[in-house]
Design a protein around this motif. Structure first.
Motif, PDB file in Angstrom:
ATOM      1  N   GLY A 189      31.001  37.224  46.199  1.00  0.00           N
ATOM      2  CA  GLY A 189      30.594  35.822  46.289  1.00  0.00           C
ATOM      3  C   GLY A 189      31.282  34.878  45.326  1.00  0.00           C
ATOM      4  O   GLY A 189      31.102  33.666  45.406  1.00  0.00           O
ATOM      5  N   ILE A 190      32.068  35.439  44.400  1.00  0.00           N
ATOM      6  CA  ILE A 190      32.817  34.600  43.452  1.00  0.00           C
ATOM      7  C   ILE A 190      34.269  35.094  43.416  1.00  0.00           C
ATOM      8  O   ILE A 190      34.521  36.298  43.450  1.00  0.00           O
ATOM      9  N   GLU A 249      26.388  33.902  37.972  1.00  0.00           N
ATOM     10  CA  GLU A 249      26.204  34.230  39.390  1.00  0.00           C
ATOM     11  C   GLU A 249      25.967  35.743  39.460  1.00  0.00           C
ATOM     12  O   GLU A 249      25.850  36.386  38.430  1.00  0.00           O
ATOM     13  N   LYS A 250      25.895  36.291  40.663  1.00  0.00           N
ATOM     14  CA  LYS A 250      25.617  37.737  40.783  1.00  0.00           C
ATOM     15  C   LYS A 250      26.754  38.578  40.215  1.00  0.00           C
ATOM     16  O   LYS A 250      27.794  38.731  40.848  1.00  0.00           O
ATOM     17  N   THR A 276      38.052  28.627  29.115  1.00  0.00           N
ATOM     18  CA  THR A 276      37.221  29.147  30.203  1.00  0.00           C
ATOM     19  C   THR A 276      37.249  30.667  30.071  1.00  0.00           C
ATOM     20  O   THR A 276      38.324  31.269  30.116  1.00  0.00           O
ATOM     21  N   ASN A 277      36.082  31.260  29.855  1.00  0.00           N
ATOM     22  CA  ASN A 277      35.992  32.718  29.735  1.00  0.00           C
ATOM     23  C   ASN A 277      35.131  33.256  30.870  1.00  0.00           C
ATOM     24  O   ASN A 277      33.986  32.843  31.029  1.00  0.00           O
ATOM     25  N   ILE A 278      35.696  34.186  31.659  1.00  0.00           N
ATOM     26  CA  ILE A 278      34.946  34.777  32.782  1.00  0.00           C
ATOM     27  C   ILE A 278      34.530  36.205  32.402  1.00  0.00           C
ATOM     28  O   ILE A 278      35.334  36.971  31.863  1.00  0.00           O
ATOM     29  N   PHE A 279      33.268  36.521  32.665  1.00  0.00           N
ATOM     30  CA  PHE A 279      32.727  37.843  32.346  1.00  0.00           C
ATOM     31  C   PHE A 279      32.249  38.540  33.614  1.00  0.00           C
ATOM     32  O   PHE A 279      31.799  37.886  34.561  1.00  0.00           O
ATOM     33  N   LYS A 280      32.334  39.877  33.597  1.00  0.00           N
ATOM     34  CA  LYS A 280      31.817  40.688  34.718  1.00  0.00           C
ATOM     35  C   LYS A 280      30.771  41.652  34.163  1.00  0.00           C
ATOM     36  O   LYS A 280      30.975  42.266  33.118  1.00  0.00           O
TER      37      LYS A 280
END
Lengths: 140, 140
Positions: free
Chosen positions: A81-82, B79-80, B107-111
């Motif tokens: 979804g992302i 988000e999920k 901008t830092n994206i995490f999983k």
């Protein structure tokens, strides 16, 4: 390239098409219009919420008479979804009689919403040097 | 602030702690070590894959004798299984006898991976002007 990655890249391309066309209507159609979306234009203050983001594009479009973009996609990643795309931008533009060429690096985050990938985050930053990217393509 | 947002901000803080400590071991523990992770340091070439990202941090740490960070979190979105944080960085550092202060926007994206939020994307870009952010905090 998976079908989902292709869809995300198409959404990314539509964003740059809207930008090059200086079309606020097209820009409205590629963003998710929520209060939590964000935009970081090079050198601008951090913008949060569709209202502020929308206003920034209006301002940019009103002050630009011509824009030509060359976008080089470097990578795409799709999670549930992302998804996000890294790309380089070569921006030739004219405003107030001046013609400029600038280079930028972007991170664009998309959210799958009712079957469509919509932009929820745009972070673009200036690159100091010209890009020589053979994968670059002209958005049109 | 939801508990999940707090966890993401803690992961974000741990990243900046690793950076300030110039600790490659701490940096290894905050990233997801996959071939698709990406890093955009200000003014650097685009880096893809843990190997390249890891090498960049090693290089930065080897060439830096001191670093002090002030991080101002502007926004977090969860988000999920994926989350991202926008923040400003004030970086005072010493390398090769020179002392510098720089300002950046990130901008830092995490999983979410095995119950832990791990960094998968870091995009930092220089800001032209000093930040006067009352929400800024010192990472320590």
């Amino acid at each position: 390239m998976t079908p989902e990655e292709e869809k995300v890249l198409e959404a990314n391309k539509n964003f740059y098409r809207a930008l090059q066309a200086l079309s606020i209507e097209e820009m409205e159609s590629v963003w998710l219009q929520e209060e939590w979306v964000r935009c970081l234009h090079p050198g601008w203050e951090f913008l949060e919420g569709w209202e502020a983001v929308h206003e920034s594009w209006q301002q940019i479009f009103e002050n630009t008479t011509f824009m030509r973009l060359t976008v080089g996609v470097q990578a795409v990643r799709v999670e549930k979804g992302i998804a996000w795309v890294c790309c380089t931008e070569k921006i030739s533009s004219a405003s107030e009689g001046r013609f400029e060429t600038a280079f930028a690096q972007a991170t664009n985050i998309f959210k799958l919403y009712n079957g469509r990938w919509l932009l929820v985050h745009h972070h673009a930053s200036h690159l100091p040097a010209p890009i020589t990217n053979p994968a670059a393509e002209i958005v049109q």
